[in-house]
Write a protein that holds these residues in place. Structure first.
Motif, PDB file in Angstrom:
ATOM      1  N   GLY A  42      -7.280   3.509  -3.097  1.00  0.00           N
ATOM      2  CA  GLY A  42      -7.004   3.060  -3.760  1.00  0.00           C
ATOM      3  C   GLY A  42      -5.113   2.557  -4.114  1.00  0.00           C
ATOM      4  O   GLY A  42      -4.133   2.568  -4.846  1.00  0.00           O
ATOM      5  N   TYR A  43      -4.615   4.146  -3.186  1.00  0.00           N
ATOM      6  CA  TYR A  43      -3.191   3.921  -3.539  1.00  0.00           C
ATOM      7  C   TYR A  43      -2.622   4.720  -2.507  1.00  0.00           C
ATOM      8  O   TYR A  43      -1.347   4.112  -1.901  1.00  0.00           O
ATOM      9  N   SER A  44      -3.420   4.945  -1.338  1.00  0.00           N
ATOM     10  CA  SER A  44      -2.686   5.525   0.137  1.00  0.00           C
ATOM     11  C   SER A  44      -3.745   5.230   1.159  1.00  0.00           C
ATOM     12  O   SER A  44      -4.539   5.227   0.998  1.00  0.00           O
ATOM     13  N   MET A  45      -3.198   5.339   2.692  1.00  0.00           N
ATOM     14  CA  MET A  45      -3.832   5.384   3.942  1.00  0.00           C
ATOM     15  C   MET A  45      -3.872   6.406   4.659  1.00  0.00           C
ATOM     16  O   MET A  45      -3.068   7.292   4.679  1.00  0.00           O
ATOM     17  N   THR A  46      -5.571   7.098   4.981  1.00  0.00           N
ATOM     18  CA  THR A  46      -5.732   7.561   5.812  1.00  0.00           C
ATOM     19  C   THR A  46      -5.811   7.774   7.028  1.00  0.00           C
ATOM     20  O   THR A  46      -6.950   6.851   7.141  1.00  0.00           O
ATOM     21  N   PRO A  47      -5.964   8.166   8.019  1.00  0.00           N
ATOM     22  CA  PRO A  47      -6.355   8.197   9.349  1.00  0.00           C
ATOM     23  C   PRO A  47      -7.868   8.177   9.708  1.00  0.00           C
ATOM     24  O   PRO A  47      -7.980   9.371   8.246  1.00  0.00           O
ATOM     25  N   ALA A  48      -8.808   7.444   9.988  1.00  0.00           N
ATOM     26  CA  ALA A  48     -10.295   7.340  10.271  1.00  0.00           C
ATOM     27  C   ALA A  48     -10.606   6.532  10.626  1.00  0.00           C
ATOM     28  O   ALA A  48     -10.034   5.723  11.637  1.00  0.00           O
ATOM     29  N   PHE A  49     -11.835   6.476  10.825  1.00  0.00           N
ATOM     30  CA  PHE A  49     -12.719   5.516  11.738  1.00  0.00           C
ATOM     31  C   PHE A  49     -13.718   4.755  11.193  1.00  0.00           C
ATOM     32  O   PHE A  49     -14.744   5.323  10.784  1.00  0.00           O
ATOM     33  N   THR A  50     -13.710   4.005  10.247  1.00  0.00           N
ATOM     34  CA  THR A  50     -14.710   3.278   9.732  1.00  0.00           C
ATOM     35  C   THR A  50     -14.502   1.923   9.888  1.00  0.00           C
ATOM     36  O   THR A  50     -13.602   1.283   9.437  1.00  0.00           O
ATOM     37  N   LEU A  51     -15.870   1.102   9.294  1.00  0.00           N
ATOM     38  CA  LEU A  51     -15.633   0.039   9.536  1.00  0.00           C
ATOM     39  C   LEU A  51     -15.569  -1.071   8.661  1.00  0.00           C
ATOM     40  O   LEU A  51     -15.865  -1.816   8.052  1.00  0.00           O
ATOM     41  N   ASP A  52     -15.673  -0.189   7.285  1.00  0.00           N
ATOM     42  CA  ASP A  52     -15.985  -0.174   5.736  1.00  0.00           C
ATOM     43  C   ASP A  52     -15.166  -1.205   5.197  1.00  0.00           C
ATOM     44  O   ASP A  52     -15.186  -2.609   4.439  1.00  0.00           O
ATOM     45  N   ASN A  53     -13.774  -1.681   5.816  1.00  0.00           N
ATOM     46  CA  ASN A  53     -13.351  -3.063   5.958  1.00  0.00           C
ATOM     47  C   ASN A  53     -13.375  -3.994   6.296  1.00  0.00           C
ATOM     48  O   ASN A  53     -12.505  -5.003   5.192  1.00  0.00           O
ATOM     49  N   TYR A  54     -14.013  -3.832   7.607  1.00  0.00           N
ATOM     50  CA  TYR A  54     -14.006  -5.457   7.685  1.00  0.00           C
ATOM     51  C   TYR A  54     -15.727  -5.863   7.065  1.00  0.00           C
ATOM     52  O   TYR A  54     -15.777  -7.053   6.782  1.00  0.00           O
ATOM     53  N   ILE A  55     -16.545  -4.946   6.904  1.00  0.00           N
ATOM     54  CA  ILE A  55     -17.460  -4.984   5.845  1.00  0.00           C
ATOM     55  C   ILE A  55     -17.325  -5.674   5.164  1.00  0.00           C
ATOM     56  O   ILE A  55     -17.793  -6.360   4.606  1.00  0.00           O
TER      57      ILE A  55
END
Lengths: 285, 270
Positions: A42-55
């Motif tokens: 919601g206000y910043s990005m954090t390193p991870a491995f998620t497919l949420d953005n694509y989904i």
């Protein structure tokens, strides 16, 4: 001159350009790929491995519609530039006999390319607006009673603006491939009794296909990521993926913007490679 | 045959004329609209002619301060031109012989041209964010300009070296000149007209660049970005006047480029 120097020379000469492209092109795009899998809270990005953005992208009706709208722009602009550029290039290469005139007329076509895109867009406003010159003329001759509103701030205006900006990218490669056609081939075909249409269909068109392919690659890729014309000529209503990404960057949603950018890049690459599969452009390069 | 050919000639000539009108019509429109008197508006009809709005461009309160962005665009353009001219010349010289990775570098340069421009802006933005640097026209903006101007200059330089006659160079080497000496005394003077032309065009490309820089210029705008901002809040012909002035500036550069190339190469031949 020592042998090692001869071997290393080209690498040394090419190094500055290679480094510049690596730093400002390759590395940033790799980062986009990485960030597209990161989380956004919601206000910043954090390193991870998620497919949420694509989904999220593939399940959003609005986003999918935006993609379709972008493809519509790409298709329309591509068709329009091809239909205008081919006759123009054909006229220059086959109907103008003197090289001096060919060069001069071709330069006239290229000059606007070197001027500001923004100014070229703004210039359409006094022509196409509600009180613009086109509407005044049409009403003056009595063809219409009310000003045409679709002329500006519409999909029509977006396509018109992009054709205006990018048509040189179609003209130049087609002109180049038409100029390379061996004129004796045409004389030979005519001597054998081929009609003007046959000559065009059997000789000129196939031999200019690489030029069409290169022009198409330029136009498709330029329109695919467009957001300036869409904003200036679309007047807020028109949507494109480029504009969506720009909005997402504006609200610092980098991972979402990155995922969209990766999809955009993938689609663009698929189109480019499909064109390259159909037409062999090696000879032109 | 002869008759049908002349008919198609006239049809295509008319089509070409319409195309040129399409290309230049809008530009001419704003040239005319910027030459209005104080009672001028954003559209026709024109009530009076004059240079009022061209003068207004230089009044700060009318269109904001465009002098600073103009200076920035000039400085950035000069830096980009210097870098691009030297990098593309060196790279094009490297391409005169085969070397491993030359294909990769060639396609990378093409890729820089055809990658959707929003990716450059986004990529540089993300890169600077992650490195903890703040974006500015002189750093991230410079990078964005390089991705656009460098490949174009490189492709033109490749063409120039394709037509370059290597015998003079070989002669110099046979006479014992080393590589740097051969470059400064033989190659550079021979390509100089083309190099000046390429430099002027590169400068114009950088001066007018908008899309790739738009999201990474940081706090201070370059001129095209400033003009883009004005489109929303300037509603007088001053906007057209500024457009006319900056277009004339670009025209001057292009014409200079063509004149230099044709004059200098003529002198070389003669």
């Amino acid at each position: 001159m020592s042998k090692t120097w001869t071997v290393f020379k080209p690498y040394l000469l090419a190094a500055p350009q290679a480094i510049a492209l690596a730093v400002f092109l390759v590395f940033p795009i790799v980062l986009i790929g990485v960030v597209s899998f990161w989380e956004f809270n919601g206000y910043s990005m954090t390193p991870a491995f998620t497919l949420d953005n694509y989904i999220g992208i593939f399940t959003s009706q609005v986003t999918l519609k935006t993609y379709l709208n972008t493809f519509k722009f790409v298709g329309l602009v591509w068709l329009a530039t091809l239909l205008i550029a081919y006759p123009v290039a054909f006229f220059l290469s086959f109907h103008i006999k003197k090289l001096k005139w060919q060069v001069l007329l071709f330069l006239i076509c290229t000059i606007p390319f070197w001027t500001s895109n923004i100014i070229r867009m703004i210039s359409w406003v006094p022509l196409l607006g509600k009180a613009g010159l086109v509407n005044q003329l049409l009403m003056g001759v009595g063809l219409i009673n009310q000003p045409l509103e679709f002329l500006l701030y519409s999909d029509f205006a977006v396509v018109l603006g992009m054709v205006h900006l990018y048509i040189i990218f179609m003209i130049a490669p087609i002109f180049n491939s038409l100029m390379r056609i061996d004129r004796t081939l045409i004389t030979a075909a005519e001597d054998m009794g081929a009609s003007g249409f046959d000559v065009f269909k059997e000789i000129i068109l196939p031999l200019s296909a690489p030029g069409i392919a290169i022009g198409s690659i330029f136009v498709v890729t330029l329109v695919m990521g467009e957001f300036v014309t869409v904003r200036l000529m679309g007047g807020g209503q028109a949507a494109s993926i480029g504009k969506l990404i720009q909005t997402q960057i504006g609200s610092l949603q980098y991972p979402l913007a990155a995922a969209n950018a990766i999809i955009l890049l993938t689609v663009t690459l698929v189109v480019v490679f499909s064109i390259l599969r159909v037409v062999n452009i090696r000879k032109e390069l | 045959m002869m008759k049908s050919r002349s008919l198609s000639f006239y049809l295509l000539a008319a089509f070409f004329a319409l195309f040129v009108l399409f290309l230049y019509g809008p530009m001419i429109t704003i040239f005319i609209l910027s030459l209005q008197g104080p009672d001028g508006t954003l559209t026709f009809p024109i009530r009076s002619f004059g240079f009022y709005w061209l003068g207004q461009v230089f009044q700060e309160q009318r269109v904001g301060n465009f002098v600073e962005p103009f200076k920035r665009s000039i400085v950035l353009g000069l830096i980009v031109t210097g870098l691009v001219a030297s990098m593309s010349t060196l790279a094009a010289m490297a391409f005169r012989q085969r070397f491993r990775g030359s294909t990769v570098l060639f396609y990378l340069s093409i890729a820089a041209l055809i990658v959707p421009s929003i990716l450059i802006s986004l990529g540089l933005g993300v890169m600077f964010q992650l490195l903890g640097w703040s974006t500015s026209w002189l750093t991230s903006g410079l990078g964005a300009h390089l991705t656009w101007a460098l490949p174009i200059a490189f492709l033109i330089m490749l063409g120039i070296f394709n037509r370059f006659n290597p015998t003079y160079e070989e002669a110099a080497k046979d006479l014992g000149a080393n590589d740097p000496k051969t470059f400064w005394e033989i190659v550079l003077p021979l390509i100089l007209p083309s190099l000046i032309g390429v430099s002027l065009l590169t400068f114009t490309l950088s001066y007018d660049e908008f899309t790739r820089t738009s999201l990474v210029s940081g706090q201070y705008n370059t001129l095209p970005l400033e003009i883009f901002g004005m489109t929303t809040n300037v509603t007088s012909p001053a906007l057209y006047a500024l457009g006319t002035l900056t277009t004339l500036f670009s025209f001057t550069m292009i014409i200079l480029a063509y004149i230099t190339v044709s004059q200098l190469s003529k002198r070389q031949r003669g």
